[in-house]
Design a protein around this motif. Structure first.
Motif, PDB file in Angstrom:
ATOM      1  N   THR A  95       0.823  -1.214   0.000  1.00 38.76           N
ATOM      2  CA  THR A  95       0.000   0.000   0.000  1.00 38.76           C
ATOM      3  C   THR A  95       0.858   1.265   0.000  1.00 38.76           C
ATOM      4  N   ALA A  96       1.961   1.239   0.752  1.00 37.75           N
ATOM      5  CA  ALA A  96       2.835   2.419   0.777  1.00 37.75           C
ATOM      6  C   ALA A  96       3.435   2.681  -0.597  1.00 37.75           C
ATOM      7  N   VAL A  97       3.808   1.622  -1.320  1.00 39.22           N
ATOM      8  CA  VAL A  97       4.372   1.804  -2.659  1.00 39.22           C
ATOM      9  C   VAL A  97       3.330   2.386  -3.614  1.00 39.22           C
ATOM     10  N   ASN A 139      -2.825   0.609   9.393  1.00 40.65           N
ATOM     11  CA  ASN A 139      -2.164   0.999   8.155  1.00 40.65           C
ATOM     12  C   ASN A 139      -3.177   1.320   7.056  1.00 40.65           C
ATOM     13  N   ALA A 140      -4.258   0.553   6.980  1.00 43.59           N
ATOM     14  CA  ALA A 140      -5.295   0.838   5.988  1.00 43.59           C
ATOM     15  C   ALA A 140      -5.952   2.193   6.240  1.00 43.59           C
ATOM     16  N   VAL A 141      -6.179   2.507   7.517  1.00 44.86           N
ATOM     17  CA  VAL A 141      -6.785   3.804   7.838  1.00 44.86           C
ATOM     18  C   VAL A 141      -5.864   4.954   7.429  1.00 44.86           C
ATOM     19  N   VAL A 142      -4.579   4.848   7.738  1.00 46.51           N
ATOM     20  CA  VAL A 142      -3.641   5.949   7.487  1.00 46.51           C
ATOM     21  C   VAL A 142      -3.289   6.046   6.010  1.00 46.51           C
ATOM     22  N   THR A 143      -2.954   4.914   5.388  1.00 48.62           N
ATOM     23  CA  THR A 143      -2.453   4.956   4.011  1.00 48.62           C
ATOM     24  C   THR A 143      -3.519   5.416   3.030  1.00 48.62           C
ATOM     25  N   TRP A 144      -4.728   4.878   3.168  1.00 53.52           N
ATOM     26  CA  TRP A 144      -5.786   5.311   2.252  1.00 53.52           C
ATOM     27  C   TRP A 144      -6.440   6.603   2.716  1.00 53.52           C
ATOM     28  N   GLY A 145      -6.410   6.865   4.018  1.00 54.99           N
ATOM     29  CA  GLY A 145      -6.983   8.115   4.510  1.00 54.99           C
ATOM     30  C   GLY A 145      -6.158   9.336   4.156  1.00 54.99           C
ATOM     31  N   ILE A 146      -4.837   9.143   3.906  1.00 56.37           N
ATOM     32  CA  ILE A 146      -4.004  10.292   3.547  1.00 56.37           C
ATOM     33  C   ILE A 146      -4.407  10.845   2.187  1.00 56.37           C
ATOM     34  N   SER A 160      -7.852  18.098  -2.909  1.00 52.27           N
ATOM     35  CA  SER A 160      -7.802  19.532  -3.179  1.00 52.27           C
ATOM     36  C   SER A 160      -9.162  20.215  -3.091  1.00 52.27           C
ATOM     37  N   THR A 161     -10.245  19.464  -3.133  1.00 52.02           N
ATOM     38  CA  THR A 161     -11.585  20.051  -3.064  1.00 52.02           C
ATOM     39  C   THR A 161     -12.387  19.363  -1.961  1.00 52.02           C
ATOM     40  N   PRO A 162     -13.355  20.051  -1.364  1.00 52.16           N
ATOM     41  CA  PRO A 162     -14.175  19.407  -0.317  1.00 52.16           C
ATOM     42  C   PRO A 162     -14.967  18.207  -0.835  1.00 52.16           C
ATOM     43  N   THR A 163     -15.438  18.282  -2.079  1.00 54.94           N
ATOM     44  CA  THR A 163     -16.198  17.148  -2.623  1.00 54.94           C
ATOM     45  C   THR A 163     -15.322  15.909  -2.749  1.00 54.94           C
ATOM     46  N   ALA A 164     -14.125  16.091  -3.299  1.00 58.11           N
ATOM     47  CA  ALA A 164     -13.203  14.960  -3.408  1.00 58.11           C
ATOM     48  C   ALA A 164     -12.812  14.433  -2.036  1.00 58.11           C
ATOM     49  N   ARG A 165     -12.690  15.316  -1.065  1.00 58.72           N
ATOM     50  CA  ARG A 165     -12.320  14.878   0.280  1.00 58.72           C
ATOM     51  C   ARG A 165     -13.413  14.027   0.904  1.00 58.72           C
ATOM     52  N   ARG A 166     -14.669  14.394   0.677  1.00 60.21           N
ATOM     53  CA  ARG A 166     -15.766  13.602   1.241  1.00 60.21           C
ATOM     54  C   ARG A 166     -15.829  12.219   0.600  1.00 60.21           C
ATOM     55  N   TRP A 167     -15.715  12.169  -0.731  1.00 60.71           N
ATOM     56  CA  TRP A 167     -15.773  10.885  -1.415  1.00 60.71           C
ATOM     57  C   TRP A 167     -14.600   9.988  -1.034  1.00 60.71           C
ATOM     58  N   LEU A 168     -13.405  10.561  -0.981  1.00 58.10           N
ATOM     59  CA  LEU A 168     -12.241   9.761  -0.620  1.00 58.10           C
ATOM     60  C   LEU A 168     -12.276   9.340   0.847  1.00 58.10           C
ATOM     61  N   ALA A 208     -14.417   2.729   4.094  1.00 58.55           N
ATOM     62  CA  ALA A 208     -14.926   1.415   3.694  1.00 58.55           C
ATOM     63  C   ALA A 208     -13.794   0.409   3.522  1.00 58.55           C
ATOM     64  N   MET A 209     -12.681   0.843   2.941  1.00 58.93           N
ATOM     65  CA  MET A 209     -11.552  -0.075   2.755  1.00 58.93           C
ATOM     66  C   MET A 209     -10.949  -0.475   4.092  1.00 58.93           C
ATOM     67  N   ALA A 210     -10.802   0.470   5.015  1.00 61.70           N
ATOM     68  CA  ALA A 210     -10.252   0.140   6.331  1.00 61.70           C
ATOM     69  C   ALA A 210     -11.187  -0.773   7.111  1.00 61.70           C
ATOM     70  N   LEU A 211     -12.490  -0.536   6.993  1.00 60.57           N
ATOM     71  CA  LEU A 211     -13.455  -1.408   7.662  1.00 60.57           C
ATOM     72  C   LEU A 211     -13.379  -2.830   7.099  1.00 60.57           C
TER      73      LEU A 211
END
Length: 342
Positions: free
Chosen positions: A95-97, A167-174, A180-188, A194-197
């Motif tokens: 995931t880090a790579v 690691n799933a929470v941090v790596t994908w949450g970063i 760059s936009t609030p909409t993209a931040r909400r979707w991501l 969901a991935m961390a869960l």
């Protein structure tokens, strides 16, 4: 005939891969707001409550043992192959790579270092906090448990909290943190949650972690993401230093115009970098010098920059019009003929 070029899908792909201009674009950096501080406090209280529940061998530990004896991987064996591949999304190396490759391309395109620096700081905090908790509590996993009903703490294990989940929470949450936009931040944010869960529940299904390990892993990863704005000044100073070092490395190259030594090919680059009027004048001088070198001494050619009145007349070779009917040349005038009356 000129035909308009229709942009293909490949052309549009290369257009999107082009680098943006070198500028410090306005970036919405998350701040340590009151709402974030409240979430951080609640998550920290939840973290400590989970640790206390495991240390005191509460009902949470009893639930851990019940899930272990239930053996979900035996209840639904058809999911085992998918779970073995899905849990890789929580492993730190792959995931880090993947995330570093994406953020590295983004940093190269925008001429900034903040995405990579934020990832580095978050992974460093993850290794320090989660690693210290694992070693300090020393809990054994379900496959290595020795006493039924015990919390298995202080036995030399490294299972509490779950490293895959954190690691799933941090790596994908970063990715959501750097949006760059609030909409993209909400979707991501929703996608990374969901991935961390899914990664945490997959470890419980495979029997590699207790349920309390997964709960503490979620809390540990969320604490790092919520506390990351406190490290933004450090990230900004590191980015400014890196940009300054990059400018010093580029200074000799820019002073030479991008080339180590002058070469004939460099003349075209100079022409392209100058203004249109200067490039035109230099091109005229080049044409004039070429014409001067190619003409013979007995046939001087007029200078391209001399006025028309000072140029030497040149007789054209060959006639472009048919001869006159009376046989006279174009330059002579005929004598006046008497007009005869009728």
């Amino acid at each position: 005939m000129r035909t308009d070029h229709t942009a293909t899908r490949l052309d549009r792909l290369f257009a999107r891969l082009d680098r943006e201009p070198e500028r410090q674009a306005h970036v919405d950096v998350p701040k340590m707001s009151r709402h974030r501080i409240v979430l951080l406090t609640v998550t920290l209280i939840l973290y400590l409550a989970i640790v206390w529940a495991v240390l005191t061998t509460s009902r949470l530990v009893r639930l851990d043992w019940q899930l272990m004896f239930f053996r979900p991987y035996q209840q639904w064996p058809q999911l085992h192959a998918f779970a073995d591949h899905y849990v890789v999304l929580g492993q730190r190396g792959p995931t880090a790579v993947l995330v570093a490759a994406w953020l590295g391309w983004r940093s190269w395109r925008q001429h900034v270092f903040r995405p990579l620096l934020a990832l580095a700081v978050s992974l460093l905090l993850l290794n320090i906090t989660v690693g210290a908790a694992k070693i300090g509590m020393g809990r054994l996993g379900p496959h290595y448990a020795t006493v039924i009903g015990s919390n298995e703490m202080g036995s030399g294990g490294e299972i509490f909290p779950s490293g895959h989940t954190a690691n799933a929470v941090v790596t994908w949450g970063i990715l959501a943190y750097l949006a760059s936009t609030p909409t993209a931040r909400r979707w991501l944010s929703a996608l990374s949650a969901a991935m961390a869960l899914g990664v945490g529940l997959t470890t419980v299904y495979l029997g590699t972690h207790w349920l309390s390990d997964v709960l503490l892993g979620w809390a540990a990863g969320l604490l790092i993401l919520l506390a990351l704005p406190w490290f933004e000044p450090l990230i900004a100073r590191a980015e400014a230093w890196l940009l300054d070092q990059r400018g010093q490395l580029r200074a000799p190259w820019r002073a030479q115009g991008g080339y180590g030594a002058p070469a004939p090919a460099g003349r075209a680059m100079v022409l392209r970098r100058r203004s249109p009027s200067a490039a035109e004048g230099l091109a005229r001088d080049t044409i004039s010098s070429a014409a001067h070198a190619s003409r013979t001494p007995d046939q001087p050619a007029p200078c391209l920059h001399s006025p028309r009145s000072e140029r030497t007349p040149v007789t054209p070779v060959g006639a472009h019009r048919p001869p006159r009917a009376d046989g006279m040349s174009r330059g002579t005038t005929s004598a006046a003929r008497p007009v005869t009356g009728g």
